[in-house]
Design a protein around this motif. Structure first.
Motif, PDB file in Angstrom:
ATOM      1  N   LYS A   2      -8.606   9.356  -2.276  1.00  0.00           N
ATOM      2  CA  LYS A   2      -7.219   9.496  -2.724  1.00  0.00           C
ATOM      3  C   LYS A   2      -6.381  10.199  -1.667  1.00  0.00           C
ATOM      4  O   LYS A   2      -5.221   9.847  -1.429  1.00  0.00           O
ATOM      5  N   PHE A   3      -6.981  11.211  -1.015  1.00  0.00           N
ATOM      6  CA  PHE A   3      -6.256  11.944   0.031  1.00  0.00           C
ATOM      7  C   PHE A   3      -5.854  10.996   1.155  1.00  0.00           C
ATOM      8  O   PHE A   3      -4.721  11.025   1.643  1.00  0.00           O
ATOM      9  N   LEU A   4      -6.788  10.134   1.582  1.00  0.00           N
ATOM     10  CA  LEU A   4      -6.493   9.175   2.647  1.00  0.00           C
ATOM     11  C   LEU A   4      -5.454   8.155   2.192  1.00  0.00           C
ATOM     12  O   LEU A   4      -4.590   7.750   2.975  1.00  0.00           O
ATOM     13  N   PHE A   5      -5.543   7.752   0.930  1.00  0.00           N
ATOM     14  CA  PHE A   5      -4.571   6.795   0.380  1.00  0.00           C
ATOM     15  C   PHE A   5      -3.170   7.398   0.401  1.00  0.00           C
ATOM     16  O   PHE A   5      -2.207   6.748   0.812  1.00  0.00           O
ATOM     17  N   ASP A   6      -3.052   8.652  -0.031  1.00  0.00           N
ATOM     18  CA  ASP A   6      -1.752   9.330  -0.044  1.00  0.00           C
ATOM     19  C   ASP A   6      -1.230   9.556   1.371  1.00  0.00           C
ATOM     20  O   ASP A   6      -0.023   9.588   1.605  1.00  0.00           O
ATOM     21  N   LEU A   7      -2.156   9.712   2.314  1.00  0.00           N
ATOM     22  CA  LEU A   7      -1.792  10.002   3.704  1.00  0.00           C
ATOM     23  C   LEU A   7      -1.422   8.743   4.484  1.00  0.00           C
ATOM     24  O   LEU A   7      -0.879   8.825   5.595  1.00  0.00           O
ATOM     25  N   ILE A  63       6.158   1.232  -0.087  1.00  0.00           N
ATOM     26  CA  ILE A  63       6.354   0.181  -1.091  1.00  0.00           C
ATOM     27  C   ILE A  63       5.027  -0.501  -1.408  1.00  0.00           C
ATOM     28  O   ILE A  63       4.690  -0.738  -2.578  1.00  0.00           O
ATOM     29  N   VAL A  64       4.257  -0.807  -0.369  1.00  0.00           N
ATOM     30  CA  VAL A  64       2.937  -1.433  -0.550  1.00  0.00           C
ATOM     31  C   VAL A  64       2.019  -0.499  -1.338  1.00  0.00           C
ATOM     32  O   VAL A  64       1.273  -0.936  -2.231  1.00  0.00           O
ATOM     33  N   GLN A  65       2.082   0.794  -1.018  1.00  0.00           N
ATOM     34  CA  GLN A  65       1.246   1.794  -1.679  1.00  0.00           C
ATOM     35  C   GLN A  65       1.514   1.832  -3.179  1.00  0.00           C
ATOM     36  O   GLN A  65       0.580   1.758  -3.992  1.00  0.00           O
ATOM     37  N   ILE A  66       2.786   1.947  -3.557  1.00  0.00           N
ATOM     38  CA  ILE A  66       3.142   2.005  -4.973  1.00  0.00           C
ATOM     39  C   ILE A  66       2.840   0.680  -5.672  1.00  0.00           C
ATOM     40  O   ILE A  66       2.289   0.647  -6.785  1.00  0.00           O
ATOM     41  N   THR A  67       3.178  -0.428  -5.012  1.00  0.00           N
ATOM     42  CA  THR A  67       2.964  -1.755  -5.604  1.00  0.00           C
ATOM     43  C   THR A  67       1.486  -2.008  -5.876  1.00  0.00           C
ATOM     44  O   THR A  67       1.122  -2.558  -6.927  1.00  0.00           O
ATOM     45  N   SER A  68       0.633  -1.601  -4.944  1.00  0.00           N
ATOM     46  CA  SER A  68      -0.807  -1.821  -5.115  1.00  0.00           C
ATOM     47  C   SER A  68      -1.338  -1.080  -6.334  1.00  0.00           C
ATOM     48  O   SER A  68      -2.203  -1.589  -7.059  1.00  0.00           O
ATOM     49  N   LEU A  69      -0.814   0.112  -6.585  1.00  0.00           N
ATOM     50  CA  LEU A  69      -1.235   0.867  -7.766  1.00  0.00           C
ATOM     51  C   LEU A  69      -0.743   0.201  -9.048  1.00  0.00           C
ATOM     52  O   LEU A  69      -1.489   0.104 -10.028  1.00  0.00           O
ATOM     53  N   LEU A  70       0.504  -0.233  -9.033  1.00  0.00           N
ATOM     54  CA  LEU A  70       1.062  -0.870 -10.223  1.00  0.00           C
ATOM     55  C   LEU A  70       0.358  -2.191 -10.542  1.00  0.00           C
ATOM     56  O   LEU A  70       0.081  -2.490 -11.712  1.00  0.00           O
ATOM     57  N   VAL A  71       0.077  -2.982  -9.502  1.00  0.00           N
ATOM     58  CA  VAL A  71      -0.602  -4.265  -9.703  1.00  0.00           C
ATOM     59  C   VAL A  71      -1.995  -4.055 -10.291  1.00  0.00           C
ATOM     60  O   VAL A  71      -2.448  -4.818 -11.155  1.00  0.00           O
ATOM     61  N   ARG A  72      -2.673  -3.004  -9.814  1.00  0.00           N
ATOM     62  CA  ARG A  72      -4.017  -2.707 -10.319  1.00  0.00           C
ATOM     63  C   ARG A  72      -3.982  -1.887 -11.606  1.00  0.00           C
ATOM     64  O   ARG A  72      -5.008  -1.483 -12.117  1.00  0.00           O
ATOM     65  N   ARG A  73      -2.766  -1.650 -12.113  1.00  0.00           N
ATOM     66  CA  ARG A  73      -2.557  -0.893 -13.342  1.00  0.00           C
ATOM     67  C   ARG A  73      -3.155   0.506 -13.266  1.00  0.00           C
ATOM     68  O   ARG A  73      -3.715   1.027 -14.242  1.00  0.00           O
ATOM     69  N   LYS A  74      -3.022   1.094 -12.103  1.00  0.00           N
ATOM     70  CA  LYS A  74      -3.445   2.472 -11.896  1.00  0.00           C
ATOM     71  C   LYS A  74      -2.272   3.409 -12.155  1.00  0.00           C
ATOM     72  O   LYS A  74      -1.112   3.019 -12.025  1.00  0.00           O
ATOM     73  N   THR A  75      -2.579   4.627 -12.531  1.00  0.00           N
ATOM     74  CA  THR A  75      -1.528   5.610 -12.783  1.00  0.00           C
ATOM     75  C   THR A  75      -0.922   6.093 -11.470  1.00  0.00           C
ATOM     76  O   THR A  75      -1.639   6.470 -10.542  1.00  0.00           O
ATOM     77  N   VAL A  76       0.395   6.044 -11.377  1.00  0.00           N
ATOM     78  CA  VAL A  76       1.103   6.601 -10.215  1.00  0.00           C
ATOM     79  C   VAL A  76       1.535   8.000 -10.616  1.00  0.00           C
ATOM     80  O   VAL A  76       2.414   8.169 -11.466  1.00  0.00           O
ATOM     81  N   ASP A  77       0.904   9.028 -10.028  1.00  0.00           N
ATOM     82  CA  ASP A  77       1.211  10.386 -10.459  1.00  0.00           C
ATOM     83  C   ASP A  77       2.628  10.793 -10.047  1.00  0.00           C
ATOM     84  O   ASP A  77       3.247  10.189  -9.172  1.00  0.00           O
TER      85      ASP A  77
END
Length: 206
Positions: A2-7, A63-77
């Motif tokens: 998650k740290f790498l994803f956020d970074l 945009i790609v980061q947020i979209t990937s979470l939404l598409v996978r139905r993951k929670t965007v904190d």
């Protein structure tokens, strides 16, 4: 992970900026080709090409980061949403006004938003954000939870002030280096020191 994803956007910003600094004509060509529509007046100074290009790449990455979470139905904190909104506003202003002032202010605004969130939650809403996230994993005395929240609020305030000092007293290159170091070095170091301090209080949750 998650740290790498956020970074991810920060790393892309740094890599793109460094490449642009070493390839100014190519960076300027890319800016003119892909960003001229979004730049006020249609043109920008050549020396700003690396920072404009890096900012544009960061916007796309976010945009790609947020979209990937939404598409996978993951929670965007909430913190990721705040970061996304701020980079969109300040990154967009950087490109439109072709000025690096906005993108240099972005980390400070983000840090101080985090600081404000911790303080408001603790003193106004009587809610400890750190406890909300960590209580399922560890048990700590009430006073320690309060210290932990204040420590993070102080950290974000200091980092915001430090970012402004570096951004406007040193070169853009130095600021970009500091921006990366603060994410991959200073923040993890703060977490490690904090963990060592808390280790004597921590108990595994049953």
């Amino acid at each position: 992970m998650k740290f790498l994803f956020d970074l991810f956007p920060v790393i892309l910003f740094f890599v793109t900026f460094k490449w642009g600094e070493g390839h100014i004509p190519a960076a300027q060509s890319l800016v003119e080709k892909y960003l001229s529509t979004f730049v006020s007046g249609g043109m920008s100074e050549t020396e700003l090409a690396p920072i404009l290009l890096a900012t544009a790449v960061t916007l796309v990455a976010s945009i790609v980061q947020i979209t990937s979470l939404l598409v996978r139905r993951k929670t965007v904190d909430a913190m990721l949403w705040i970061s996304f909104i701020i980079i969109m506003v300040f990154g967009g202003a950087t490109i439109y006004f072709h000025s690096d002032t906005f993108i240099k202010w972005k980390p400070t605004v983000l840090y101080w938003c985090y600081c404000g969130a911790f303080l408001l939650a603790q003193f106004i809403f009587r809610k400890n954000l750190i406890r909300t996230v960590m209580e399922a994993q560890v048990k700590l005395p009430e006073q320690v939870w309060s210290y932990l929240s204040l420590a993070w609020a102080t950290y974000f305030f200091v980092m915001g002030a430090l970012n402004i000092w570096v951004a406007f007293h040193f070169s853009t290159d130095t600021w970009a280096n500091f921006k990366l170091i603060s994410m991959v070095g200073i923040t993890p170091a703060f977490i490690v020191v904090q963990s060592l301090f808390l280790s004597k209080y921590m108990e595994e949750a049953e």
